[in-house]
Design an enzyme around this catalytic site. Structure first.
Site, PDB file in Angstrom:
ATOM      1  N   ASN A 181       0.875  -1.175   0.000  1.00 32.14           N
ATOM      2  CA  ASN A 181       0.000   0.000   0.000  1.00 32.14           C
ATOM      3  C   ASN A 181       0.908   1.220   0.000  1.00 32.14           C
ATOM      4  O   ASN A 181       1.497   1.553   1.017  1.00 32.14           O
ATOM      5  CB  ASN A 181      -0.899  -0.018   1.249  1.00 32.14           C
ATOM      6  CG  ASN A 181      -1.712   1.264   1.380  1.00 32.14           C
ATOM      7  OD1 ASN A 181      -1.755   2.075   0.452  1.00 32.14           O
ATOM      8  ND2 ASN A 181      -2.349   1.440   2.524  1.00 32.14           N
ATOM      9  N   TRP A 182       0.986   1.860  -1.156  1.00 33.97           N
ATOM     10  CA  TRP A 182       1.904   3.000  -1.283  1.00 33.97           C
ATOM     11  C   TRP A 182       1.357   4.276  -0.651  1.00 33.97           C
ATOM     12  O   TRP A 182       2.046   5.280  -0.610  1.00 33.97           O
ATOM     13  CB  TRP A 182       2.223   3.248  -2.766  1.00 33.97           C
ATOM     14  CG  TRP A 182       3.220   2.297  -3.333  1.00 33.97           C
ATOM     15  CD1 TRP A 182       3.895   1.301  -2.660  1.00 33.97           C
ATOM     16  CD2 TRP A 182       3.689   2.248  -4.686  1.00 33.97           C
ATOM     17  NE1 TRP A 182       4.739   0.646  -3.513  1.00 33.97           N
ATOM     18  CE2 TRP A 182       4.635   1.210  -4.757  1.00 33.97           C
ATOM     19  CE3 TRP A 182       3.396   2.972  -5.838  1.00 33.97           C
ATOM     20  CZ2 TRP A 182       5.296   0.886  -5.946  1.00 33.97           C
ATOM     21  CZ3 TRP A 182       4.043   2.655  -7.021  1.00 33.97           C
ATOM     22  CH2 TRP A 182       4.985   1.614  -7.068  1.00 33.97           C
ATOM     23  N   LYS A 183       0.083   4.239  -0.233  1.00 33.34           N
ATOM     24  CA  LYS A 183      -0.544   5.435   0.363  1.00 33.34           C
ATOM     25  C   LYS A 183      -0.313   6.634  -0.577  1.00 33.34           C
ATOM     26  O   LYS A 183      -0.356   6.459  -1.796  1.00 33.34           O
ATOM     27  CB  LYS A 183       0.005   5.655   1.773  1.00 33.34           C
ATOM     28  CG  LYS A 183      -0.138   4.388   2.627  1.00 33.34           C
ATOM     29  CD  LYS A 183       0.097   4.579   4.093  1.00 33.34           C
ATOM     30  CE  LYS A 183      -0.095   3.249   4.808  1.00 33.34           C
ATOM     31  NZ  LYS A 183       0.023   3.340   6.253  1.00 33.34           N
ATOM     32  N   HIS A 241      -9.585   1.450   4.842  1.00 29.83           N
ATOM     33  CA  HIS A 241      -8.308   1.589   5.564  1.00 29.83           C
ATOM     34  C   HIS A 241      -8.515   2.539   6.746  1.00 29.83           C
ATOM     35  O   HIS A 241      -9.292   3.495   6.654  1.00 29.83           O
ATOM     36  CB  HIS A 241      -7.232   2.141   4.617  1.00 29.83           C
ATOM     37  CG  HIS A 241      -5.867   2.057   5.201  1.00 29.83           C
ATOM     38  ND1 HIS A 241      -5.412   2.963   6.130  1.00 29.83           N
ATOM     39  CD2 HIS A 241      -4.859   1.152   5.030  1.00 29.83           C
ATOM     40  CE1 HIS A 241      -4.184   2.620   6.498  1.00 29.83           C
ATOM     41  NE2 HIS A 241      -3.828   1.526   5.844  1.00 29.83           N
ATOM     42  N   GLU A 253      -6.826   4.868   7.851  1.00 27.54           N
ATOM     43  CA  GLU A 253      -6.549   6.285   7.550  1.00 27.54           C
ATOM     44  C   GLU A 253      -7.760   6.940   6.883  1.00 27.54           C
ATOM     45  O   GLU A 253      -8.028   8.124   7.090  1.00 27.54           O
ATOM     46  CB  GLU A 253      -5.275   6.406   6.691  1.00 27.54           C
ATOM     47  CG  GLU A 253      -4.038   6.104   7.533  1.00 27.54           C
ATOM     48  CD  GLU A 253      -2.856   5.537   6.763  1.00 27.54           C
ATOM     49  OE1 GLU A 253      -2.840   5.592   5.527  1.00 27.54           O
ATOM     50  OE2 GLU A 253      -1.936   5.016   7.437  1.00 27.54           O
ATOM     51  N   GLU A 295      -5.468  -4.815  10.509  1.00 25.53           N
ATOM     52  CA  GLU A 295      -4.456  -3.790  10.715  1.00 25.53           C
ATOM     53  C   GLU A 295      -4.730  -3.067  12.034  1.00 25.53           C
ATOM     54  O   GLU A 295      -5.523  -2.105  12.059  1.00 25.53           O
ATOM     55  CB  GLU A 295      -4.479  -2.769   9.568  1.00 25.53           C
ATOM     56  CG  GLU A 295      -4.108  -3.356   8.230  1.00 25.53           C
ATOM     57  CD  GLU A 295      -3.469  -2.315   7.309  1.00 25.53           C
ATOM     58  OE1 GLU A 295      -2.409  -2.622   6.755  1.00 25.53           O
ATOM     59  OE2 GLU A 295      -4.007  -1.197   7.165  1.00 25.53           O
ATOM     60  N   GLY A 351       2.705   2.197  10.870  1.00 25.47           N
ATOM     61  CA  GLY A 351       3.692   3.268  10.730  1.00 25.47           C
ATOM     62  C   GLY A 351       4.429   3.610  12.014  1.00 25.47           C
ATOM     63  O   GLY A 351       5.091   4.631  12.101  1.00 25.47           O
ATOM     64  N   SER A 353       3.511  -2.185  10.332  1.00 20.82           N
ATOM     65  CA  SER A 353       4.957  -2.282  10.549  1.00 20.82           C
ATOM     66  C   SER A 353       5.547  -3.626  10.108  1.00 20.82           C
ATOM     67  O   SER A 353       6.439  -4.167  10.766  1.00 20.82           O
ATOM     68  CB  SER A 353       5.310  -1.987  12.013  1.00 20.82           C
ATOM     69  OG  SER A 353       4.934  -0.657  12.347  1.00 20.82           O
ATOM     70  N   GLY A 379       2.881  -1.076   4.249  1.00 20.30           N
ATOM     71  CA  GLY A 379       2.974   0.351   3.933  1.00 20.30           C
ATOM     72  C   GLY A 379       4.413   0.730   3.641  1.00 20.30           C
ATOM     73  O   GLY A 379       4.943   0.458   2.559  1.00 20.30           O
ATOM     74  N   GLY A 380       5.071   1.337   4.618  1.00 18.01           N
ATOM     75  CA  GLY A 380       6.410   1.901   4.441  1.00 18.01           C
ATOM     76  C   GLY A 380       7.409   0.974   3.761  1.00 18.01           C
ATOM     77  O   GLY A 380       8.160   1.407   2.872  1.00 18.01           O
TER      78      GLY A 380
END
Ligand SMILES: O=C(CO)COP(=O)(O)O
Length: 241
Positions: free
Chosen positions: A9-11, A96, A98, A165, A171, A204, A225-226
């Site tokens: 997930n590149w956000k 999600h 966010e 999640e 993150g 994470s 993510g990251g």
């Protein structure tokens, strides 16, 4: 056998040029990856067209990060399922945390988006998970059962991926203990009518913890993510031992 789905997930990261640069570094690392692992890149809307062309004929599937519930209409700033399908998108992240936290997403709108995505043949990746406060208050189970109950009304469980999640693990570098993630994912599975729905863990996930996560019996993949932003780290994740 449940399907393994590893999704990045590149956000809100990567311009088109950066996306192409990522692919240049990443694609060759897939030579070793077992065929049965489904690899998905969920990119920003503006990257989808160019990535789709670049991925043509490859085993990597394209995903979006949201979709509106109407097929078309006066909804400024939104993207409809037929627009995604036309450019070769196969998966879409829905609900999600966010989106739920910052953009007013509710279980009702999540449900509408899930139904719309499926009606156009897209596979939704539904995200559920508790906040730190909810976990500390002992509300993890009731929160997740409640989310599933409302989000999945009328949803076809044969074209669905779920991602657990925990919000406090996103993150933060603070990964949910793998046995605990496995336990909650087992609880999610117990709420489903189709036990073969792939259920991912997200929060994470890194090259350092992927092997330990993937040995857990109920975890069928990860939503990253990251660590999906760099070719080398995402390559290590898809090539987990
Ligand atoms: O939100 C996530 C994936 O959807 C997880 O993000 P991180 O892997 O950066 O913690």
């Amino acid at each position: 056998m449940r399907k393994i789905v590893i999704a990045g997930n590149w956000k809100m990261y990567k311009t088109q040029a950066e996306a192409l640069e990522f692919l240049q570094g990443f694609m060759s690392s897939l030579e070793e990856t077992p065929e049965e692992r489904e690899i998905v890149l969920c990119a920003p809307f503006t990257d989808l067209g160019i990535i789709s062309k670049s991925l043509h004929g490859s085993r990597v599937q394209l995903g979006a990060q949201n979709v509106h519930w109407e097929d078309a209409g006066a909804y400024t700033g939104e993207i409809a399922a037929p627009m995604l399908v036309e450019i070769g998108v196969r998966y879409v992240i829905i609900g999600h945390s966010e989106r739920r936290q910052y953009f007013g997403e509710t279980d009702e709108t999540v449900n509408k988006r899930l139904l719309a995505a499926q009606s156009h043949g897209l596979t939704p990746i539904l995200c559920v998970g508790e906040s730190k406060q909810q976990r500390d208050a002992g509300e993890t189970e009731s929160l997740i059962v409640g989310q599933l109950e409302k989000d999945l009304i009328g949803v076809d469980q044969h074209n669905l991926v779920i991602a657990y999640e925990p919000i406090w693990a996103i993150g933060t570098g603070d990964t949910c203990e793998t046995k605990e993630a496995n336990r909650v994912i087992g609880l999610i599975r117990s709420q489903l009518t189709n036990p073969d729905v792939p259920i991912q863990y997200g929060g994470s996930v890194k090259p350092e913890n992927i092997d330990e996560i993937m040995v857990q019996s109920d975890i069928d993949g990860v939503l990253v993510g990251g660590a999906s932003l760099q070719p080398a780290s995402f390559a290590r994740i898809v090539n987990y031992k």
